[in-house]
Enzyme design. Structure first.
Site, mmCIF file in Angstrom:
data_model
loop_
_atom_site.group_PDB
_atom_site.id
_atom_site.type_symbol
_atom_site.label_atom_id
_atom_site.label_comp_id
_atom_site.label_asym_id
_atom_site.label_seq_id
_atom_site.Cartn_x
_atom_site.Cartn_y
_atom_site.Cartn_z
ATOM 1 C CB SER A 94 8.490 -6.614 -35.254
ATOM 2 O OG SER A 94 9.494 -5.922 -35.955
ATOM 3 C CE LYS A 115 19.259 -5.795 -38.251
ATOM 4 N NZ LYS A 115 18.977 -4.535 -38.967
ATOM 5 N N GLY A 167 25.909 8.977 -44.709
ATOM 6 C CA GLY A 167 26.223 7.967 -43.710
ATOM 7 C C GLY A 167 26.776 6.709 -44.349
ATOM 8 C CB ALA A 191 20.959 2.051 -41.951
#
Length: 279
Positions: A23, A72, A132, A136
Site C-alpha cells: 500500500s 476490519k 470459498g 474475501a
C-alpha cells in the site's frame, strides 16, 4: 508517526502485526505522479490500542486510513459504515465527512473494477461460481449481487459455511457442496477463487477447467505468486483471466480519492512497480 503539519495530508495502514504491505508503494506513486504533498505510513497498532488510535486519527495527522487484519470488523463498529461495509461485515477504508469518521469496503470496488478492465463484458456470460466462504468471499459475493448477476453459486468444502453466507445475500446466492463443482462448471461464465489454494506455500486448486464454457472468465484473488496455477491453466485454455494484483491496485483507488481529493488511475507503470516488489 506522520503528521499533516509536516507532510500535507496523510493516510496510513493500521494493522497488527504491521506486515510488509504494498500500500505505501501504491499511494506514494500516486502522490508523486500528481505532485501532491502528503504521505502514507504503516502504523502497527495492537487490538487493545486500536479503538483509541482510531478515535484520535485526525489528531495523529491522518485524513483517513486503510485497515487490515485483525481490525476490519472492529473498524465497522467504531465508525459510520456505508452499505457496502455493512453488507460485507468489515471495513478496510476510513475517512472523514466533516467531523464524522466513516468507513467503506473498497475490496468490492477493487474486485469489480479489476474484472471490468481485465475482462470487459464479463457480466454477460452466465452464472458465477465463487470458491470459498471466508472474508474475501463476502466482498466478492456482494459485488456480484450489486452488479446484478442472476445466479451466484457459492461452493465451500464445509457446505454449512457457504449456506450461512448465502442466506445473508438473498435468493440469487446458492450454496453448493464442493463435490458438485463438476455439475456447475459447464454453465458458469465467471469462476472466482477466494481461497488460499494456489498461494505460495499452499497446494494448487484442483479443478477441471475443461468443463468451463470457452467464453468463461477465471479470476483469482491470490497475487503471490502473480501467476497462480489456476490462472496459468486458464490462460493455456484460452480463457480470459483477472489476477489478484489487479484487485489490490483497484481497491486502493477509492481510498486515495477520499483522502487526497483526486481519483487516480491504475497504470501499467504502477502495476510494473508493484510486480517488481513482489519478485
Amino acid at each position: 508517526m506522520m503528521t499533516a503539519e509536516t507532510t500535507g495530508r496523510a493516510a496510513c495502514l493500521i494493522g497488527w502485526p504491521a506486515a510488509h504491505s504494498r500500500s505505501p508503494l501504491i499511494h506514494h506513486y500516486w502522490l508523486r505522479l500528481h505532485g501532491i504533498t502528503g504521505g502514507y505510513s504503516i502504523e502497527a497498532i495492537p487490538p487493545e490500542g486500536f479503538a483509541e488510535f482510531v478515535m484520535h486519527l485526525s489528531t495523529h495527522g491522518f485524513a483517513g486510513a486503510n485497515v487490515t487484519i485483525p481490525h476490519k470488523e472492529r473498524a465497522l463498529q467504531l465508525t459510520e459504515p456505508d452499505d457496502r461495509a455493512r453488507a460485507v461485515g468489515a471495513a478496510n477504508t476510513l475517512y472523514y465527512e466533516g467531523a464524522v469518521l466513516r468507513s467503506t469496503n473498497t475490496d468490492v470496488e477493487g474486485f469489480i473494477s479489476n474484472l471490468d478492465v481485465a475482462a470487459p463484458s464479463w457480466d454477460r456470460t452466465g452464472d458465477a461460481l465463487v470458491l470459498g466462504a471466508g472474508g474475501a468471499s463476502r466482498a466478492v459475493v456482494f459485488g456480484l449481487v450489486e452488479r446484478g448477476i442472476g445466479r451466484i453459486h457459492l461452493a465451500n468444502r464445509t457446505v454449512e459455511r457457504a449456506r450461512v453466507l448465502a442466506d445473508q445475500f438473498g435468493a440469487t446466492v446458492i450454496p453448493a457442496a464442493w463435490n458438485t463443482l463438476g455439475d456447475l462448471l459447464p454453465r458458469v461464465g465467471l469462476l472466482v477463487n477466494t481461497t488460499s489454494l494456489g498461494m505460495k506455500g499452499q497446494p494448487p486448486l484442483d479443478i477441471e477447467l475443461a468443463l468451463l464454457p470457452r467464453d468463461a472468465v477465471v479470476a483469482d484473488l491470490v497475487y503471490v505468486p502473480l501467476e497462480t496455477p489456476l490462472l496459468s491453466a486458464a490462460r493455456a485454455r484460452g480463457l480470459r483471466t483477472a489476477d489478484g494484483l489487479g484487485m489490490l491496485l483497484h481497491q486502493a483507488v477509492r481510498g486515495f480519492e477520499l483522502w487526497f481529493g483526486l481519483r487516480p488511475a491504475v497504470t501499467q507503470e504502477l502495476r510494473a512497480l508493484v510486480e517488481a516488489d513482489l519478485l
